[in-house]
Design a protein around this motif. Structure first.
Motif, PDB file in Angstrom:
ATOM      1  N   GLY A   1      -9.216   1.048   0.607  1.00 26.90           N
ATOM      2  CA  GLY A   1      -8.767  -0.224   0.052  1.00 26.90           C
ATOM      3  C   GLY A   1      -8.454  -0.220  -1.427  1.00 26.90           C
ATOM      4  N   VAL A   2      -7.896   0.873  -1.933  1.00 29.47           N
ATOM      5  CA  VAL A   2      -7.531   0.905  -3.357  1.00 29.47           C
ATOM      6  C   VAL A   2      -6.453  -0.131  -3.641  1.00 29.47           C
ATOM      7  N   ASP A   3      -6.334  -0.501  -4.911  1.00 24.84           N
ATOM      8  CA  ASP A   3      -5.337  -1.489  -5.315  1.00 24.84           C
ATOM      9  C   ASP A   3      -3.943  -0.887  -5.423  1.00 24.84           C
ATOM     10  N   ALA A   4      -3.884   0.412  -5.737  1.00 24.65           N
ATOM     11  CA  ALA A   4      -2.601   1.100  -5.869  1.00 24.65           C
ATOM     12  C   ALA A   4      -2.857   2.602  -5.799  1.00 24.65           C
ATOM     13  N   ILE A   5      -1.779   3.351  -5.590  1.00 23.20           N
ATOM     14  CA  ILE A   5      -1.866   4.808  -5.483  1.00 23.20           C
ATOM     15  C   ILE A   5      -0.834   5.440  -6.412  1.00 23.20           C
ATOM     16  N   ILE A   6      -1.238   6.506  -7.102  1.00 18.24           N
ATOM     17  CA  ILE A   6      -0.324   7.315  -7.906  1.00 18.24           C
ATOM     18  C   ILE A   6      -0.295   8.708  -7.298  1.00 18.24           C
ATOM     19  N   VAL A   7       0.908   9.252  -7.105  1.00 17.28           N
ATOM     20  CA  VAL A   7       1.047  10.570  -6.486  1.00 17.28           C
ATOM     21  C   VAL A   7       1.923  11.482  -7.334  1.00 17.28           C
ATOM     22  N   ASN A   8       1.397  12.656  -7.623  1.00 18.85           N
ATOM     23  CA  ASN A   8       2.185  13.756  -8.180  1.00 18.85           C
ATOM     24  C   ASN A   8       2.408  14.706  -6.999  1.00 18.85           C
ATOM     25  N   PRO A   9       3.584  14.655  -6.351  1.00 18.30           N
ATOM     26  CA  PRO A   9       3.761  15.312  -5.056  1.00 18.30           C
ATOM     27  C   PRO A   9       3.672  16.838  -5.092  1.00 18.30           C
ATOM     28  N   VAL A  10       3.029  17.386  -4.081  1.00 16.14           N
ATOM     29  CA  VAL A  10       3.009  18.837  -3.894  1.00 16.14           C
ATOM     30  C   VAL A  10       4.408  19.308  -3.520  1.00 16.14           C
ATOM     31  N   ASP A  11       4.993  18.643  -2.543  1.00 16.38           N
ATOM     32  CA  ASP A  11       6.319  18.986  -2.030  1.00 16.38           C
ATOM     33  C   ASP A  11       7.155  17.717  -2.059  1.00 16.38           C
ATOM     34  N   THR A  12       8.184  17.700  -2.907  1.00 16.16           N
ATOM     35  CA  THR A  12       8.960  16.477  -3.075  1.00 16.16           C
ATOM     36  C   THR A  12       9.814  16.148  -1.852  1.00 16.16           C
ATOM     37  N   SER A  13       9.940  17.084  -0.913  1.00 13.47           N
ATOM     38  CA  SER A  13      10.691  16.800   0.309  1.00 13.47           C
ATOM     39  C   SER A  13       9.794  16.184   1.386  1.00 13.47           C
ATOM     40  N   ALA A  14       8.501  16.045   1.071  1.00 18.40           N
ATOM     41  CA  ALA A  14       7.553  15.527   2.059  1.00 18.40           C
ATOM     42  C   ALA A  14       7.029  14.144   1.701  1.00 18.40           C
ATOM     43  N   THR A  15       7.743  13.439   0.841  1.00 20.69           N
ATOM     44  CA  THR A  15       7.216  12.167   0.329  1.00 20.69           C
ATOM     45  C   THR A  15       7.490  10.966   1.221  1.00 20.69           C
ATOM     46  N   GLN A  16       8.420  11.095   2.165  1.00 21.96           N
ATOM     47  CA  GLN A  16       8.731   9.941   3.005  1.00 21.96           C
ATOM     48  C   GLN A  16       7.498   9.459   3.767  1.00 21.96           C
ATOM     49  N   ALA A  17       6.719  10.407   4.294  1.00 26.59           N
ATOM     50  CA  ALA A  17       5.515  10.034   5.043  1.00 26.59           C
ATOM     51  C   ALA A  17       4.505   9.320   4.146  1.00 26.59           C
ATOM     52  N   MET A  18       4.438   9.719   2.889  1.00 26.51           N
ATOM     53  CA  MET A  18       3.516   9.078   1.945  1.00 26.51           C
ATOM     54  C   MET A  18       3.955   7.645   1.671  1.00 26.51           C
ATOM     55  N   SER A  19       5.259   7.478   1.435  1.00 25.71           N
ATOM     56  CA  SER A  19       5.789   6.129   1.202  1.00 25.71           C
ATOM     57  C   SER A  19       5.570   5.243   2.418  1.00 25.71           C
TER      58      SER A  19
ATOM     59  N   PRO B   1       0.739  -0.684  -3.219  1.00 26.15           N
ATOM     60  CA  PRO B   1       1.730  -0.135  -4.147  1.00 26.15           C
ATOM     61  C   PRO B   1       1.519   1.370  -4.361  1.00 26.15           C
ATOM     62  N   LEU B   2       2.626   2.083  -4.513  1.00 28.11           N
ATOM     63  CA  LEU B   2       2.571   3.525  -4.734  1.00 28.11           C
ATOM     64  C   LEU B   2       3.550   3.898  -5.843  1.00 28.11           C
ATOM     65  N   VAL B   3       3.081   4.754  -6.744  1.00 30.89           N
ATOM     66  CA  VAL B   3       3.931   5.225  -7.844  1.00 30.89           C
ATOM     67  C   VAL B   3       3.945   6.750  -7.849  1.00 30.89           C
ATOM     68  N   TYR B   4       5.131   7.330  -7.750  1.00 30.69           N
ATOM     69  CA  TYR B   4       5.276   8.779  -7.883  1.00 30.69           C
ATOM     70  C   TYR B   4       5.420   9.109  -9.368  1.00 30.69           C
ATOM     71  N   VAL B   5       4.780  10.209  -9.787  1.00 30.91           N
ATOM     72  CA  VAL B   5       4.850  10.570 -11.191  1.00 30.91           C
ATOM     73  C   VAL B   5       5.267  12.027 -11.354  1.00 30.91           C
ATOM     74  N   ASN B   6       6.167  12.272 -12.282  1.00 32.53           N
ATOM     75  CA  ASN B   6       6.626  13.587 -12.718  1.00 32.53           C
ATOM     76  C   ASN B   6       7.584  14.275 -11.757  1.00 32.53           C
ATOM     77  N   ARG B   7       7.283  14.292 -10.475  1.00 34.23           N
ATOM     78  CA  ARG B   7       8.129  14.992  -9.513  1.00 34.23           C
ATOM     79  C   ARG B   7       8.862  13.989  -8.635  1.00 34.23           C
ATOM     80  N   GLN B   8      10.181  14.092  -8.620  1.00 40.19           N
ATOM     81  CA  GLN B   8      11.010  13.096  -7.946  1.00 40.19           C
ATOM     82  C   GLN B   8      10.919  13.188  -6.436  1.00 40.19           C
ATOM     83  N   PRO B   9      10.523  12.099  -5.774  1.00 39.80           N
ATOM     84  CA  PRO B   9      10.430  12.109  -4.303  1.00 39.80           C
ATOM     85  C   PRO B   9      11.815  12.162  -3.673  1.00 39.80           C
TER      86      PRO B   9
END
Length: 313
Positions: A76-94, A103-111
């Motif tokens: 039950g976190v209020d938001a999530i920040i992700v620095n993705p391991v594999d930027t081609s695998a971010t759809q499942a995270m979103s 809410p989710l925020v990707y940082v540094n590596r473009q999803p």
């Protein structure tokens, strides 16, 4: 229209009220110099603002990272920040975060899904079109200043599953082909060293064993540039005879530049990216709108201005 998010990492968070369940952060890897600065940027801004953050190490494992995100959602976190391991695998995270309305925020590596993010998701980074471009143009200028009209180089790539590595390598080829380089660049070989200093040292050692004449190394990041330098020094190469470039302007890279070993790097403001991601996550958790793409500018670093960056990372 969405509101404009102020310059990443620079918006004051001091007045923000700490949220009940905090913000979950999944970092691709703790054991990385640049990502350590990024992680510390998130933590320090959270501490200053009185925010609770839980930062986890995905250890470069996509499955582990997705598990961390699912665990954040379950807790039950209020938001999530992700620095993705594999930027081609971010759809499942979103998709997972969207289904839970967190809410989710990707940082540094473009999803990979950056252009189709849900309204309560965002991306904070630097525009990689600038990074390899600034690096390559400066190396071209350096070679031209030496009176060279044609050079032979090696290119070291980051993890091929990572958008930054793909874009930075493309930047090199774009500069080579569009007339911005004052010399002709011939790429002898182009291989990945996965952002790693050790792997880069091994790769450079292998290249040196071929005996091919070369004028420099263009690396996607500083860690690989330093690994290449270590291999060249071990082989007795005079670093004044080659040009070496990297990206990130880490402390180790700045030290290598001051020692006359690294010729070019590009400052990527990791702390500002981390702070900007936290700022975006906080606002989204409070129901405020933010820009879905927030870019912190890259800055060219050379021996002429290296002293200005000594305290920035």
């Amino acid at each position: 229209m969405k509101k404009t998010l102020l310059a990443a990492g620079l918006t004051a968070l001091m007045g923000t009220t700490a949220m009940a369940d905090g913000i979950g952060v999944s970092m691709a890897l703790f054991d990385d110099n640049f990502l350590t600065v990024l992680r510390n940027g998130i933590q320090s801004q959270a501490d200053s603002a009185g925010l609770k953050v839980q930062i986890e190490d995905a250890q470069n494992d996509v499955a582990k990272q997705l598990d961390q995100i699912n665990n954040f959602i379950a807790s039950g976190v209020d938001a999530i920040i992700v620095n993705p391991v594999d930027t081609s695998a971010t759809q499942a995270m979103s998709d997972a975060a969207a289904a839970a309305n967190i809410p989710l925020v990707y940082v540094n590596r473009q999803p990979i899904n950056v252009d189709t993010l849900p309204d309560n998701q965002a991306f904070v980074a630097s525009n990689e079109v600038e990074s390899g471009t600034l690096e390559t143009i400066q190396l071209c200028d350096n070679w031209a200043a030496e009176g060279k009209t044609e050079v032979n180089v090696y290119v070291m790539q980051g993890e091929l599953s990572n958008q930054a590595a793909v874009q930075r390598t493309q930047d090199i080829h774009d500069v080579m082909g569009d007339g911005r380089c004052k010399v002709k660049i011939n790429i002898i070989d182009e291989q990945t060293a996965n952002w790693s200093r050790d792997q880069a040292q091994t790769l450079m050692t292998n290249w040196l064993s071929t005996g091919a004449a070369f004028d420099g190394v263009i690396a996607n990041n500083d860690e690989m540039a330093i690994g290449a330098i270590q291999a060249m020094k071990a082989a007795g190469i005079d670093m004044a005879t080659v040009q070496v470039g990297g990206v990130d302007a880490t402390q180790d890279a700045l030290a290598a530049m001051q020692a006359g070993e690294l010729d070019v790097t590009v400052f990527q403001n990791a702390a500002a990216q981390g702070g900007g991601a936290l700022d975006a996550a906080t606002k989204l958790a409070k129901g405020e709108a933010v820009d879905q793409k927030v870019y912190v500018p890259f800055e060219l670093v050379t021996p002429a201005n290296v002293a200005d960056y000594a305290s920035k990372n």
